[in-house]
Design an enzyme around this catalytic site. Structure first.
Site, PDB file in Angstrom:
ATOM      1  N   ASP A  15       0.869  -1.184   0.000  1.00 46.71           N
ATOM      2  CA  ASP A  15       0.000   0.000   0.000  1.00 46.71           C
ATOM      3  C   ASP A  15       0.898   1.224   0.000  1.00 46.71           C
ATOM      4  O   ASP A  15       2.106   1.127   0.258  1.00 46.71           O
ATOM      5  CB  ASP A  15      -0.898   0.001   1.254  1.00 46.71           C
ATOM      6  CG  ASP A  15      -1.823   1.213   1.296  1.00 46.71           C
ATOM      7  OD1 ASP A  15      -2.293   1.657   0.239  1.00 46.71           O
ATOM      8  OD2 ASP A  15      -2.063   1.733   2.402  1.00 46.71           O
ATOM      9  N   SER A  16       0.290   2.381  -0.223  1.00 43.13           N
ATOM     10  CA  SER A  16       1.056   3.619  -0.140  1.00 43.13           C
ATOM     11  C   SER A  16       1.476   3.901   1.304  1.00 43.13           C
ATOM     12  O   SER A  16       2.445   4.619   1.531  1.00 43.13           O
ATOM     13  CB  SER A  16       0.199   4.778  -0.642  1.00 43.13           C
ATOM     14  OG  SER A  16      -1.001   4.841   0.097  1.00 43.13           O
ATOM     15  N   CYS A  78      -4.631  -1.246  -1.829  1.00 39.63           N
ATOM     16  CA  CYS A  78      -4.719   0.196  -2.020  1.00 39.63           C
ATOM     17  C   CYS A  78      -5.775   0.475  -3.081  1.00 39.63           C
ATOM     18  O   CYS A  78      -5.654   0.004  -4.221  1.00 39.63           O
ATOM     19  CB  CYS A  78      -3.355   0.723  -2.468  1.00 39.63           C
ATOM     20  SG  CYS A  78      -3.356   2.493  -2.809  1.00 39.63           S
ATOM     21  N   CYS A 191     -10.960   3.117   0.096  1.00 40.26           N
ATOM     22  CA  CYS A 191      -9.542   3.355   0.363  1.00 40.26           C
ATOM     23  C   CYS A 191      -9.221   2.554   1.616  1.00 40.26           C
ATOM     24  O   CYS A 191      -9.985   2.594   2.592  1.00 40.26           O
ATOM     25  CB  CYS A 191      -9.321   4.847   0.596  1.00 40.26           C
ATOM     26  SG  CYS A 191      -7.742   5.240   1.368  1.00 40.26           S
ATOM     27  N   HIS A 193      -7.274   2.939   3.938  1.00 41.18           N
ATOM     28  CA  HIS A 193      -7.033   3.687   5.180  1.00 41.18           C
ATOM     29  C   HIS A 193      -8.331   3.882   5.999  1.00 41.18           C
ATOM     30  O   HIS A 193      -8.272   4.080   7.202  1.00 41.18           O
ATOM     31  CB  HIS A 193      -6.475   5.082   4.877  1.00 41.18           C
ATOM     32  CG  HIS A 193      -5.015   5.115   4.573  1.00 41.18           C
ATOM     33  ND1 HIS A 193      -4.466   4.532   3.462  1.00 41.18           N
ATOM     34  CD2 HIS A 193      -3.980   5.684   5.254  1.00 41.18           C
ATOM     35  CE1 HIS A 193      -3.162   4.738   3.454  1.00 41.18           C
ATOM     36  NE2 HIS A 193      -2.837   5.437   4.529  1.00 41.18           N
TER      37      HIS A 193
HETATM   38  N1  DGL Z   1      -4.644   3.144   1.106  1.00 38.50           N
HETATM   39  C1  DGL Z   1      -4.638   3.931  -0.088  1.00 38.50           C
HETATM   40  C2  DGL Z   1      -5.937   3.715  -0.879  1.00 38.50           C
HETATM   41  O1  DGL Z   1      -6.570   2.738  -0.671  1.00 38.50           O
HETATM   42  C3  DGL Z   1      -4.310   5.266   0.345  1.00 38.50           C
HETATM   43  C4  DGL Z   1      -4.401   6.305  -0.642  1.00 38.50           C
HETATM   44  C5  DGL Z   1      -3.312   7.305  -0.770  1.00 38.50           C
HETATM   45  O2  DGL Z   1      -2.151   6.968  -0.665  1.00 38.50           O
HETATM   46  O3  DGL Z   1      -3.697   8.418  -1.070  1.00 38.50           O
HETATM   47  O4  DGL Z   1      -6.361   4.422  -1.714  1.00 38.50           O
END
Ligand code: DGL
Length: 273
Positions: A15-16, A78, A191, A193
């Site tokens: 993930d990011s 993500c 998302c 998060h």
């Molecule tokens: N967890 C990422 C997602 O599902 C985070 C997004 C991001 O890095 O902006 O989109």
């Protein structure tokens, strides 16, 4: 025993940032014997405000990091990456891969009663239209109300995640009220998060709206995919998680501790990307 060695390989998750841990947590719950290798690109989060081209470049680099380890499947935990990819797989056919969009859309279509589904995601995710496309591919009659939530990833990454946090609550209300007022009975937290602030989201949406965690759905989808290919481990002892991050391990531990203690106390390595 053709797949014997492959079976013992880890599941690679990226993930990011922290959000992908919502998929890791679910994998640990449903597949406790599996080893997990997680990469969080914490030095470059957020992805969701960037162009598709940049997101796809980061995706290739993230996958290359995971592939330095023996992995038998890759999960893009993500929503932003998954939406940028669309129906394309970023790996060769032999490597099982899933993003979060299709698994979440499938479950949403199964559980909605009034066939009105809300989707929240990063600006890049909502702009891509990926969830709407996936939902309509499953059921063309579904009504979708989608909303970009640019502030939420920042608030989660900063650790503003407790249920009574007034700033996060205010921001979430701003994004969620239009979906609630439109009458959706199911909300995809598109998302990964967002489930970290699930309590706040649930308070705002009310108990009649069912919440779907994209990360959790991807974990279940991955289990089914590995089972179908005969790739689940047959180890009896519990698996373990190893975490790699591109920013400092301290900040990762600090923010992860509230919802995945294993990540806070486990093996965390900071790598240069
Ligand atoms: N967890 C990422 C997602 O599902 C985070 C997004 C991001 O890095 O902006 O989109």
């Amino acid at each position: 025993m053709k797949n014997q060695n492959l079976n013992q390989n880890a599941i690679g998750v990226f993930d990011s940032g922290l959000g992908g841990l919502t998929a890791v947590k679910e994998l640990n719950r449903i597949l406790p014997q599996e080893n997990i290798i997680f990469f969080g690109d914490t030095a470059r989060v957020p992805y969701g405000t960037r162009s598709r081209k940049t997101i796809l470049r980061y995706t290739r680099e993230d996958i290359a990091i995971l592939r330095q380890h023996p992995v038998k499947m890759i999960i893009a935990a993500c929503g932003t990456v998954s939406s940028a990819l669309g129906t394309d797989s970023p790996v060769e056919e032999e490597m099982p891969f899933t993003g979060v969009v299709y698994p979440a859309a499938r479950t949403a279509c199964r559980i909605t009663k009034n066939r009105h589904i809300g989707v929240i995601g990063t600006p890049a995710t909502i702009r891509s239209g990926g969830y709407v496309e996936a939902l309509h591919a499953i059921d063309p009659e579904i009504t979708v109300t989608a909303m970009a939530c640019p502030l939420l990833v920042h608030l989660v990454e900063y650790g503003y995640t407790n249920r009574d946090n007034p700033i996060t609550r205010l921001a979430a209300e701003e994004y969620l009220m239009p979906i609630k007022n439109a009458g959706a009975d199911t909300l995809i937290m598109g998302c990964t998060h967002y489930p970290i602030i699930r309590d706040i989201i649930a308070d705002i949406m009310g108990q009649d709206v069912q919440l779907i965690s994209a990360g959790e759905e991807a974990a279940k989808f991955a289990r089914d995919c590995l089972a179908q290919r005969g790739l689940l481990t047959d180890r009896a002892e519990p698996g373990h998680n190893i975490y790699y991050v591109s920013d400092s391990e301290e900040s990762f531990r600090e923010n992860a501790k509230h919802f995945l203690p294993d990540a806070a106390h486990g093996q965390v390595f900071s790598i240069h990307i």
